[in-house]
Design a protein around this motif. Structure first.
Motif, PDB file in Angstrom:
ATOM      1  N   LEU A 135       6.755   0.839  -5.372  1.00 52.84           N
ATOM      2  CA  LEU A 135       5.560   0.640  -4.554  1.00 52.84           C
ATOM      3  C   LEU A 135       4.659  -0.450  -5.121  1.00 52.84           C
ATOM      4  CD1 LEU A 135       4.747   4.394  -3.935  1.00 52.84           C
ATOM      5  CD2 LEU A 135       5.581   2.754  -2.229  1.00 52.84           C
ATOM      6  N   LEU A 136       4.216  -1.327  -4.242  1.00 51.10           N
ATOM      7  CA  LEU A 136       3.255  -2.368  -4.601  1.00 51.10           C
ATOM      8  C   LEU A 136       1.997  -2.163  -3.771  1.00 51.10           C
ATOM      9  CD1 LEU A 136       5.646  -5.456  -4.598  1.00 51.10           C
ATOM     10  CD2 LEU A 136       4.725  -4.247  -6.594  1.00 51.10           C
ATOM     11  N   PRO A 137       0.821  -2.376  -4.364  1.00 49.49           N
ATOM     12  CA  PRO A 137      -0.419  -2.185  -3.612  1.00 49.49           C
ATOM     13  C   PRO A 137      -0.650  -3.319  -2.614  1.00 49.49           C
ATOM     14  CG  PRO A 137      -0.902  -2.976  -5.820  1.00 49.49           C
ATOM     15  CD  PRO A 137       0.584  -2.752  -5.747  1.00 49.49           C
ATOM     16  N   PHE A 138      -1.417  -3.005  -1.567  1.00 43.65           N
ATOM     17  CA  PHE A 138      -1.935  -4.029  -0.663  1.00 43.65           C
ATOM     18  C   PHE A 138      -3.342  -3.603  -0.267  1.00 43.65           C
ATOM     19  CE2 PHE A 138       0.321  -1.110   2.131  1.00 43.65           C
ATOM     20  CZ  PHE A 138      -0.436  -1.036   3.293  1.00 43.65           C
ATOM     21  N   ASP A 139      -4.087  -4.505   0.324  1.00 43.23           N
ATOM     22  CA  ASP A 139      -5.507  -4.281   0.571  1.00 43.23           C
ATOM     23  C   ASP A 139      -5.745  -3.644   1.939  1.00 43.23           C
ATOM     24  OD1 ASP A 139      -8.220  -4.352   0.056  1.00 43.23           O
ATOM     25  OD2 ASP A 139      -8.463  -6.376   0.868  1.00 43.23           O
ATOM     26  N   ALA A 140      -5.987  -2.337   1.929  1.00 44.61           N
ATOM     27  CA  ALA A 140      -6.329  -1.610   3.158  1.00 44.61           C
ATOM     28  C   ALA A 140      -6.808  -0.218   2.766  1.00 44.61           C
ATOM     29  CB  ALA A 140      -5.125  -1.507   4.098  1.00 44.61           C
ATOM     30  N   GLY A 141      -7.746   0.327   3.544  1.00 46.34           N
ATOM     31  CA  GLY A 141      -8.237   1.675   3.295  1.00 46.34           C
ATOM     32  C   GLY A 141      -8.799   1.825   1.897  1.00 46.34           C
ATOM     33  N   ASP A 142      -8.830   3.068   1.394  1.00 49.18           N
ATOM     34  CA  ASP A 142      -9.243   3.313   0.014  1.00 49.18           C
ATOM     35  C   ASP A 142      -8.085   3.112  -0.946  1.00 49.18           C
ATOM     36  OD1 ASP A 142     -11.887   3.769   0.538  1.00 49.18           O
ATOM     37  OD2 ASP A 142     -11.756   5.950   0.466  1.00 49.18           O
ATOM     38  N   LYS A 143      -6.864   3.183  -0.443  1.00 51.10           N
ATOM     39  CA  LYS A 143      -5.659   2.892  -1.230  1.00 51.10           C
ATOM     40  C   LYS A 143      -4.535   2.613  -0.255  1.00 51.10           C
ATOM     41  CE  LYS A 143      -2.906   4.099  -5.157  1.00 51.10           C
ATOM     42  NZ  LYS A 143      -3.315   3.509  -6.397  1.00 51.10           N
ATOM     43  N   ALA A 144      -3.702   1.651  -0.604  1.00 49.30           N
ATOM     44  CA  ALA A 144      -2.562   1.309   0.243  1.00 49.30           C
ATOM     45  C   ALA A 144      -1.429   0.812  -0.643  1.00 49.30           C
ATOM     46  CB  ALA A 144      -2.949   0.245   1.265  1.00 49.30           C
ATOM     47  N   VAL A 145      -0.228   1.310  -0.370  1.00 49.50           N
ATOM     48  CA  VAL A 145       0.961   0.919  -1.130  1.00 49.50           C
ATOM     49  C   VAL A 145       2.145   0.783  -0.177  1.00 49.50           C
ATOM     50  CG1 VAL A 145       0.246   1.925  -3.343  1.00 49.50           C
ATOM     51  CG2 VAL A 145       1.475   3.332  -1.684  1.00 49.50           C
ATOM     52  N   ALA A 146       3.096  -0.055  -0.581  1.00 45.04           N
ATOM     53  CA  ALA A 146       4.280  -0.232   0.267  1.00 45.04           C
ATOM     54  C   ALA A 146       5.472  -0.691  -0.552  1.00 45.04           C
ATOM     55  CB  ALA A 146       3.998  -1.256   1.368  1.00 45.04           C
ATOM     56  N   SER A 147       6.642  -0.359  -0.035  1.00 46.48           N
ATOM     57  CA  SER A 147       7.917  -0.860  -0.545  1.00 46.48           C
ATOM     58  C   SER A 147       8.670  -1.386   0.672  1.00 46.48           C
ATOM     59  CB  SER A 147       8.703   0.266  -1.230  1.00 46.48           C
ATOM     60  OG  SER A 147       9.221   1.175  -0.276  1.00 46.48           O
ATOM     61  N   ASP A 148       9.954  -1.614   0.533  1.00 44.84           N
ATOM     62  CA  ASP A 148      10.747  -2.037   1.686  1.00 44.84           C
ATOM     63  C   ASP A 148      11.232  -0.836   2.505  1.00 44.84           C
ATOM     64  OD1 ASP A 148      12.539  -1.099  -0.229  1.00 44.84           O
ATOM     65  OD2 ASP A 148      14.044  -2.637   0.192  1.00 44.84           O
TER      66      ASP A 148
ATOM     67  N   ALA B  32       5.439   2.525   3.840  1.00 46.93           N
ATOM     68  CA  ALA B  32       4.095   1.980   3.643  1.00 46.93           C
ATOM     69  C   ALA B  32       3.109   3.102   3.934  1.00 46.93           C
ATOM     70  CB  ALA B  32       3.842   0.792   4.574  1.00 46.93           C
ATOM     71  N   GLY B  33       2.090   3.204   3.098  1.00 46.16           N
ATOM     72  CA  GLY B  33       1.090   4.238   3.285  1.00 46.16           C
ATOM     73  C   GLY B  33      -0.309   3.702   3.067  1.00 46.16           C
ATOM     74  N   ILE B  34      -1.256   4.232   3.849  1.00 45.83           N
ATOM     75  CA  ILE B  34      -2.660   3.848   3.727  1.00 45.83           C
ATOM     76  C   ILE B  34      -3.498   5.122   3.758  1.00 45.83           C
ATOM     77  CG2 ILE B  34      -4.560   2.462   4.652  1.00 45.83           C
ATOM     78  CD1 ILE B  34      -2.505   0.825   6.220  1.00 45.83           C
ATOM     79  N   TYR B  35      -4.435   5.224   2.836  1.00 49.69           N
ATOM     80  CA  TYR B  35      -5.375   6.342   2.757  1.00 49.69           C
ATOM     81  C   TYR B  35      -6.706   5.825   3.297  1.00 49.69           C
ATOM     82  CZ  TYR B  35      -7.296  10.649   0.638  1.00 49.69           C
ATOM     83  OH  TYR B  35      -7.873  11.880   0.425  1.00 49.69           O
ATOM     84  N   VAL B  36      -7.022   6.200   4.528  1.00 57.08           N
ATOM     85  CA  VAL B  36      -8.118   5.604   5.294  1.00 57.08           C
ATOM     86  C   VAL B  36      -9.311   6.558   5.383  1.00 57.08           C
ATOM     87  CG1 VAL B  36      -8.718   4.633   7.552  1.00 57.08           C
ATOM     88  CG2 VAL B  36      -6.404   4.396   6.693  1.00 57.08           C
ATOM     89  N   PRO B  37     -10.520   6.103   5.007  1.00 55.07           N
ATOM     90  CA  PRO B  37     -11.698   6.946   5.185  1.00 55.07           C
ATOM     91  C   PRO B  37     -11.854   7.323   6.658  1.00 55.07           C
ATOM     92  CG  PRO B  37     -12.246   4.995   3.903  1.00 55.07           C
ATOM     93  CD  PRO B  37     -10.856   4.798   4.439  1.00 55.07           C
ATOM     94  N   CYS B  38     -12.271   8.570   6.915  1.00 56.74           N
ATOM     95  CA  CYS B  38     -12.414   9.000   8.308  1.00 56.74           C
ATOM     96  C   CYS B  38     -13.743   9.695   8.568  1.00 56.74           C
ATOM     97  CB  CYS B  38     -11.245   9.907   8.707  1.00 56.74           C
ATOM     98  SG  CYS B  38     -11.293  10.454  10.433  1.00 56.74           S
ATOM     99  N   ALA B  39     -13.902  10.917   8.059  1.00 57.00           N
ATOM    100  CA  ALA B  39     -15.065  11.732   8.433  1.00 57.00           C
ATOM    101  C   ALA B  39     -16.068  11.834   7.292  1.00 57.00           C
ATOM    102  CB  ALA B  39     -14.606  13.124   8.847  1.00 57.00           C
ATOM    103  N   SER B  40     -17.335  11.611   7.593  1.00 62.04           N
ATOM    104  CA  SER B  40     -18.385  11.701   6.581  1.00 62.04           C
ATOM    105  C   SER B  40     -19.064  13.068   6.580  1.00 62.04           C
ATOM    106  CB  SER B  40     -19.432  10.614   6.814  1.00 62.04           C
ATOM    107  OG  SER B  40     -20.055  10.808   8.075  1.00 62.04           O
ATOM    108  N   ARG B  41     -18.948  13.781   7.666  1.00 66.35           N
ATOM    109  CA  ARG B  41     -19.635  15.061   7.787  1.00 66.35           C
ATOM    110  C   ARG B  41     -18.968  16.124   6.907  1.00 66.35           C
ATOM    111  NH1 ARG B  41     -23.152  17.178  11.559  1.00 66.35           N
ATOM    112  NH2 ARG B  41     -23.086  19.436  11.726  1.00 66.35           N
TER     113      ARG B  41
END
Length: 146
Positions: A69-82, A85-94
């Motif tokens: 896995l290599l990081p890429f710029d998205a969400g609070d964390k994002a990683v991908a291989s061939d 690919a996964g992205i941890y995206v902020p959603c709810a503040s409440r």
């Protein structure tokens, strides 16, 4: 990115859609089949992890080794291989801050190079994250530039 097949089919499953800002759940999946064989799975789920590393280990590393896995710029964390690919995206503040875990897994691939497959998986994961962020009625910025 996908192998050549005579026919493709797509199945969407929305097992738990967030109805308003008080709802703490959201889960969807899309399955791509070619000639009856599963080729790709894209999933989005509202989750909460103590750390982004915990998210990566549980949500992404179940499919591929951490070393691929290599990081890429998205969400609070994002990683991908061939292969994933996964992205941890902020959603709810409440209440407790909730994130969307968006993971795209390539189960069967074409003859494309590893770097091309990774780039396409990143594009697909980013598009899926933006779509899920809207559908889940998220009120936090996604941190995904699309």
């Amino acid at each position: 990115m996908l192998p050549e097949k005579s026919s493709y089919s797509f199945r969407d499953y929305a097992t738990d859609l967030r109805t308003d800002e008080l709802d703490n759940s959201y889960q969807t999946a899309c399955f791509v089949h070619g000639d009856g064989e599963q080729l790709l799975v894209a999933q989005a789920e509202m989750l909460e992890y103590d750390t982004t590393e915990s998210w990566q280990k549980e949500a992404v590393e179940q499919f591929v080794p951490a070393s691929s896995l290599l990081p890429f710029d998205a969400g609070d964390k994002a990683v991908a291989s061939d292969r994933v690919a996964g992205i941890y995206v902020p959603c709810a503040s409440r209440g407790v801050r909730r994130h969307l875990s968006v993971v795209v897994q390539l189960k069967k691939q074409s003859d494309a190079s590893a770097s091309e497959l990774r780039a396409r998986l990143i594009d697909l994961a980013e598009n899926a994250a933006v779509y899920a962020h809207t559908k889940a009625k998220c009120d936090m910025p996604s941190k995904v530039d699309r």
